[in-house]
Write a protein that holds these residues in place. Structure first.
Motif, PDB file in Angstrom:
ATOM      1  N   VAL A 196      48.334  65.928  46.456  1.00  0.00           N
ATOM      2  CA  VAL A 196      47.047  65.323  46.802  1.00  0.00           C
ATOM      3  C   VAL A 196      46.032  66.440  47.014  1.00  0.00           C
ATOM      4  CG1 VAL A 196      45.808  64.036  48.569  1.00  0.00           C
ATOM      5  CG2 VAL A 196      48.044  63.263  47.811  1.00  0.00           C
ATOM      6  N   ASN A 197      44.900  66.324  46.350  1.00  0.00           N
ATOM      7  CA  ASN A 197      43.819  67.294  46.575  1.00  0.00           C
ATOM      8  C   ASN A 197      42.733  66.716  47.447  1.00  0.00           C
ATOM      9  OD1 ASN A 197      44.440  69.718  45.023  1.00  0.00           O
ATOM     10  ND2 ASN A 197      44.503  68.287  43.317  1.00  0.00           N
ATOM     11  N   SER A 198      42.393  65.447  47.186  1.00  0.00           N
ATOM     12  CA  SER A 198      41.348  64.793  47.962  1.00  0.00           C
ATOM     13  C   SER A 198      41.488  63.295  47.769  1.00  0.00           C
ATOM     14  CB  SER A 198      39.970  65.241  47.476  1.00  0.00           C
ATOM     15  OG  SER A 198      38.981  64.474  48.122  1.00  0.00           O
ATOM     16  N   LEU A 199      41.382  62.558  48.850  1.00  0.00           N
ATOM     17  CA  LEU A 199      41.466  61.094  48.746  1.00  0.00           C
ATOM     18  C   LEU A 199      40.124  60.449  49.065  1.00  0.00           C
ATOM     19  CD1 LEU A 199      44.979  60.485  50.332  1.00  0.00           C
ATOM     20  CD2 LEU A 199      44.338  60.332  47.932  1.00  0.00           C
ATOM     21  N   ALA A 244      37.120  63.086  45.157  1.00  0.00           N
ATOM     22  CA  ALA A 244      38.365  63.290  44.404  1.00  0.00           C
ATOM     23  C   ALA A 244      38.085  63.474  42.914  1.00  0.00           C
ATOM     24  CB  ALA A 244      39.288  62.106  44.611  1.00  0.00           C
ATOM     25  N   HIS A 295      46.165  62.414  40.024  1.00  0.00           N
ATOM     26  CA  HIS A 295      46.960  61.717  41.025  1.00  0.00           C
ATOM     27  C   HIS A 295      46.074  61.093  42.112  1.00  0.00           C
ATOM     28  CE1 HIS A 295      50.189  60.616  43.666  1.00  0.00           C
ATOM     29  NE2 HIS A 295      49.664  61.338  44.633  1.00  0.00           N
ATOM     30  N   ASP A 296      45.049  61.820  42.514  1.00  0.00           N
ATOM     31  CA  ASP A 296      44.148  61.288  43.545  1.00  0.00           C
ATOM     32  C   ASP A 296      43.471  60.002  43.061  1.00  0.00           C
ATOM     33  OD1 ASP A 296      44.867  63.498  44.931  1.00  0.00           O
ATOM     34  OD2 ASP A 296      43.014  64.606  44.602  1.00  0.00           O
ATOM     35  N   TRP A 297      43.051  60.014  41.799  1.00  0.00           N
ATOM     36  CA  TRP A 297      42.413  58.815  41.249  1.00  0.00           C
ATOM     37  C   TRP A 297      43.393  57.654  41.210  1.00  0.00           C
ATOM     38  CZ3 TRP A 297      38.220  59.299  36.876  1.00  0.00           C
ATOM     39  CH2 TRP A 297      37.160  60.082  37.356  1.00  0.00           C
ATOM     40  N   GLN A 335      38.753  64.548  52.889  1.00  0.00           N
ATOM     41  CA  GLN A 335      39.730  64.624  51.801  1.00  0.00           C
ATOM     42  C   GLN A 335      41.110  64.097  52.194  1.00  0.00           C
ATOM     43  OE1 GLN A 335      39.245  68.814  50.734  1.00  0.00           O
ATOM     44  NE2 GLN A 335      38.125  68.180  48.908  1.00  0.00           N
TER      45      GLN A 335
END
Lengths: 340, 561
Positions: free
Chosen positions: B314-317, B322, B326-328, B455
């Motif tokens: 996860v980089n940013s939620l 984002a 994966h976050d999307w 994030q």
């Protein structure tokens, strides 16, 4: 505690300060000499230079280097490690607070396994020197430390998890159980005991088996050889011969009198290994998807997350200093001849 | 003792000042990126070009003929066969074949390979067998998987087979690589691309437009291409767009701003009894259509919970920040953009909107009716104003993804409680596709403050089929059915995403039955192995990830002294 021991401890603690300072200073500058920067490696090629500059400004990376350095030193003094530059910019203390316990929880049983296997088989081999069992133990110890640790981990996973489903494969706890498990200290063993959640404790301990045995076995080779060599020397020393002449049983001579006297080098190495393990368990952590601090450090070095790397190294340095201090104090207890 | 201390202090000071001097200029100055019309500043590097007697002087290393020669000399089918055992698909255009208006202009112009054409083109620039055209080819050895080095080797062989080109392979770690290509310091290199939204424009403008190309190290600017791209992007009529994209394709193959190589498939493995794993061209994995068959044995032991494995991080939620696959995916399962896709396809259907948007006559305003009774998972009602607030977050917080949307959207207005209007900078016909992207997911003010990017929220109470109830970074994320979801309740109530550090462990985990689905990035090695394991199915996802070669069009030509 004697006055001299107190003085020794105070001196050692004070000496830790320049040690940590030099280390973090080196890390501070080395990270910045490395090509690449945290902005680009984080945002990738899709982000415009304007956005990159905005982020650089927000993270304070556009300030003169000496300002950044002294700010960083001041933050260290106040034990405020700041926030990471990448991956959510979370406070570093939170990040390490989650990762460090995972690594320590893995390291302690691993070291225990190393010590038990290493010391006992080393001592046994020394006592039975040049008998077949000695050769077998020596051979096994060479095998143990020649196999790459991730490979051993993989083999264990396939053997004892996929083929023979005895132990869980990876992670720190059963997936479903973790959804309801509340972690306060992030030491799952402690958390489970505090919550008196015995099922969770069982799951945590089962998950610990494969990674800690892998790590413990990989390290035990060195200890087998160290114990064996030192004990052989000890068994040939005068006081043992004297004891033998007095008719003391051989078993008592070996395990009580010799082994005890070989503990100083073993303890030294054990202390050093423990420190190395904190960062060196990366491969085990990767193979077993263990969310520890070794993996964290590697990831952050790759992302050029300056503050995260600096803080992690500083914490390591403090930890290593603490462990070596503890070892020095322990010497005095093991060997009455050592006085501070 | 005293002198010892003194020496130590001196040593530290010397070290300090040395290091300080060594790194001051680099760290304090932001890297200089030149305007697109100017040549990037480049330092002298290793063997770049040699000036044969008959080669006329020129400003830039790459001429159209040399780019065409490279395009003609490369045989994608051989690369795919030799390196990927036929699993990848040769790419003859930047736009994937599943997209509207997709063509294969590179195949039309160069065939699968035209060695003679390549030799002729290089010779037309004055190079000969004795004085070959020599250049550096850069690649990151790990970022796109370990196969990259093999691909580069095959490309080198194919180019050198002409006898008039000589390639020097150079590898560089990813962080350094990104710096280098953005600053225009490397002449020829490989990159990858995932779509942001399902429209051809997203596969062309980032590489071939004057504004977009420097971000990807292309530094290409051509007025004809720019006006065609803008016309195609803003043409409301599909037939007109098709004609324009046909024209762009032909021009692209002629000009070769970048060179498409192949489509790299993603794999997904699921255990027998898991149903509904459909991942389509827009790269969407909808958890709410998953279900367990009667005879399934769920990894969790409960039919209410499915466990999905991933090696992604996860980089940013934060929906307005984002910008990674994966976050999307998480955001689209916990939220809903204005429009969505029918699972497994690229067909746009209403998401948070009640119906497809209406377009103003000038094509500049898209108006969406919001679904009536739409609420966040915590019961907070969602109105047109919520969409305006989310736009304001995106616009003011300048998150990672803001540029993508700001490029097209000028302002957003709440017409009434349930109507929201998007005013665009030009009449972009693909705006409906863009409005299916994650930044168009509304942020619940309870999770995401209006004035700061968050994030790593503790919870996400969005408008999607699921809500996120917990997230242990690097370990697992728990999603639970959203009780206030406006659509059909998902068949499986809980989804646990389990994070793995490497694909081998993930593959072992699905083999052992600790997870139900092994998703990104399983990688070809594990995917092939798992496809022969009983009790599970491995499929190639029809979602394209492009690998392409980039020519730095403003890399200076430096004849050897």
């Amino acid at each position: 505690m004697s006055a001299s021991l107190r003085r020794f401890i105070i001196t050692r603690v004070l000496l830790t300060i320049p040690m940590v300072l030099i280390l973090v200073t080196m890390i501070f500058f080395i990270m910045r000499i490395l090509p690449g920067d945290p902005i680009r490696s984080q945002l990738g090629p899709r982000v415009s230079e304007e956005q990159a500059n905005a982020l650089r400004e927000r993270l304070g990376l556009n300030r003169p280097l000496y300002v950044q350095y002294f700010d960083f030193l001041w933050d260290m003094v106040t034990l405020d490690f700041g926030t990471a530059l990448t991956q959510g910019e979370r406070p570093i203390l939170d990040e390490l607070g989650e990762r460090m316990p995972a690594t320590i929880e893995l390291t302690i049983p691993a070291i225990a396994i190393t010590a038990v296997i290493g010391i006992f088989s080393g001592a046994y081999a020394a006592k039975n020197r040049k008998k077949p069992v000695d050769y077998v133990i020596r051979l096994m110890s060479i095998v143990a430390y020649s196999i790459p640790v991730f490979f051993m981990g993989l083999i264990f996973q396939i053997l004892f998890s996929v083929r023979l489903p005895v132990f869980p494969l990876a992670g720190r706890m059963d997936t479903l159980m973790m959804t309801t498990f509340e972690s306060r200290t992030h030491f799952y063993v402690i958390d489970a005991i505090l919550a008196q959640n015995w099922k969770a404790l069982g799951s945590v301990l089962m998950h610990l088996v494969l990674p800690s045995v892998t790590l413990g076995l990989a390290l035990s080779g060195v200890f087998v050889r160290l114990t064996r060599v030192n004990m052989i020397e000890m068994l040939q020393s005068d006081f043992i011969t004297a004891g033998r002449a007095r008719g003391l049983p051989e078993r008592r001579l070996a395990y009580r009198h010799s082994l005890r006297n070989t503990f100083i080098p073993i303890l030294t190495l054990l202390g050093l290994q423990f420190a190395i393990l904190l960062a060196g368990a990366v491969l085990t952590e990767t193979t077993f998807s263990w969310p520890g601090v070794g993996r964290y450090l590697v990831e952050r070095i790759q992302l050029r997350d300056y503050t995260a790397v600096q803080a992690t190294i500083a914490v390591f340095a403090l930890f290593v200093a603490a462990v070596s201090l503890l070892m020095d104090i322990l010497y005095a207890f093991i060997d009455p001849r050592i006085r501070y | 003792m005293k002198s010892k201390t003194l020496y130590m202090i001196i040593a530290v000071l010397v070290l300090f000042s040395m290091v300080m001097t060594a790194c001051t200029p680099k760290a304090t100055e932001a890297p200089v990126v030149e305007e697109t019309t100017e040549a990037p500043v480049v330092e002298e590097t290793a063997a770049e070009t040699e000036a044969p007697a008959g080669v006329p002087d020129r400003e830039f290393l790459w001429t159209p003929a040399l780019r065409q020669a490279v395009a003609a000399a490369i045989d994608r089918e051989v690369i795919v066969d030799r390196v990927f055992e036929g699993r990848n698909i040769p790419a003859y255009h930047m736009v994937p074949s599943g997209y509207p208006f997709a063509t294969e202009p590179f195949l039309d112009k160069y065939g699968t390979r035209d060695l003679e054409m390549a030799i002729e083109l290089v010779k037309s620039e004055g190079y000969t067998e004795d004085n070959p055209f020599t250049f550096d080819l850069f690649y990151p050895p790990e970022h796109y998987g370990t196969t990259t080095a093999d691909v580069m080797q095959v490309i080198k062989e194919q180019l050198e087979e002409t006898g008039v080109m000589k390639v020097n392979l150079q590898s560089m770690n990813w962080a350094e690589y990104v710096d280098a290509f953005v600053a225009g310091e490397i002449p020829f290199f490989i990159l990858g691309w995932f779509p942001d939204f399902a429209d051809p424009d997203n596969w062309l403008s980032p590489f071939a437009s004057c504004i977009g190309s420097p971000d990807n190290g292309v530094f290409y600017c051509n007025e004809e291409m720019d006006s065609l791209l803008l016309a195609a992007a803003s043409a409301p009529d599909p037939a007109e767009r098709e004609a324009l994209y046909q024209q762009i394709g032909e021009l692209y193959a002629e000009e070769v701003p970048t060179l498409p190589l192949f489509w790299e498939p993603e794999f997904v493995t699921y255990r027998d009894g898991v149903e509904g794993v459909t991942i389509g061209a827009p790269f969407e994995f909808n958890y709410n259509v998953l279900s367990f068959a009667e005879d399934a044995t769920p990894a969790s032991g409960s039919r209410d919970t499915i466990i999905i494995g991933t090696t992604d991080e996860v980089n940013s939620l934060d929906p307005q920040d984002a910008y990674s696959t994966h976050d999307w995916e998480v955001l689209k399962n916990t939220g809903m953009a204005l429009l969505s896709y029918t699972p497994g396809t690229s067909e746009l259907v209403p998401g948070a909107a009640a119906e497809l948007p209406t377009v103003s006559e000038d094509g500049l305003t898209y108006t969406y009716k919001i679904k009536e009774g739409l609420t966040f998972a915590d019961g907070t009602p969602v109105t047109a104003q919520t969409f305006v607030d989310s736009w304001n977050r995106l616009n003011t917080l300048e998150g990672q993804v803001s540029g993508l949307i700001q490029l097209y959207v000028d302002s957003v207005e709440a017409v009434d409680d349930l109507t929201v209007a998007y005013h665009l900078k030009a009449s972009f016909g693909f705006f409906p596709a863009l409005s299916a992207a994650a930044p168009f997911i509304v942020a619940n003010p309870a999770n995401f403050a209006a004035d700061a990017i968050n994030q790593f929220p503790d919870k996400i109470d969005g408008i999607g089929a699921y809500r996120m109830v917990s997230h242990e970074v690097g370990q697992q994320m728990v999603l639970e059915a959203n009780p206030n979801y406006i659509g059909e309740a998902p068949a499986i109530k809980n989804v646990i995403i389990r994070y793995f550090a490497d694909p081998t462990t993930m593959a072992n985990a699905i083999e052992k039955g600790e997870i139900d689905v092994a998703w990104r990035t399983l990688g070809p090695v594990e995917a092939v192995r798992l496809s022969s394991v009983e009790g599970m199915t491995t499929v190639t996802v029809e979602a394209p990830a492009l690998r392409y070669m980039v020519f730095n069009h403003q890399y200076p030509y430096k004849p050897a002294e």
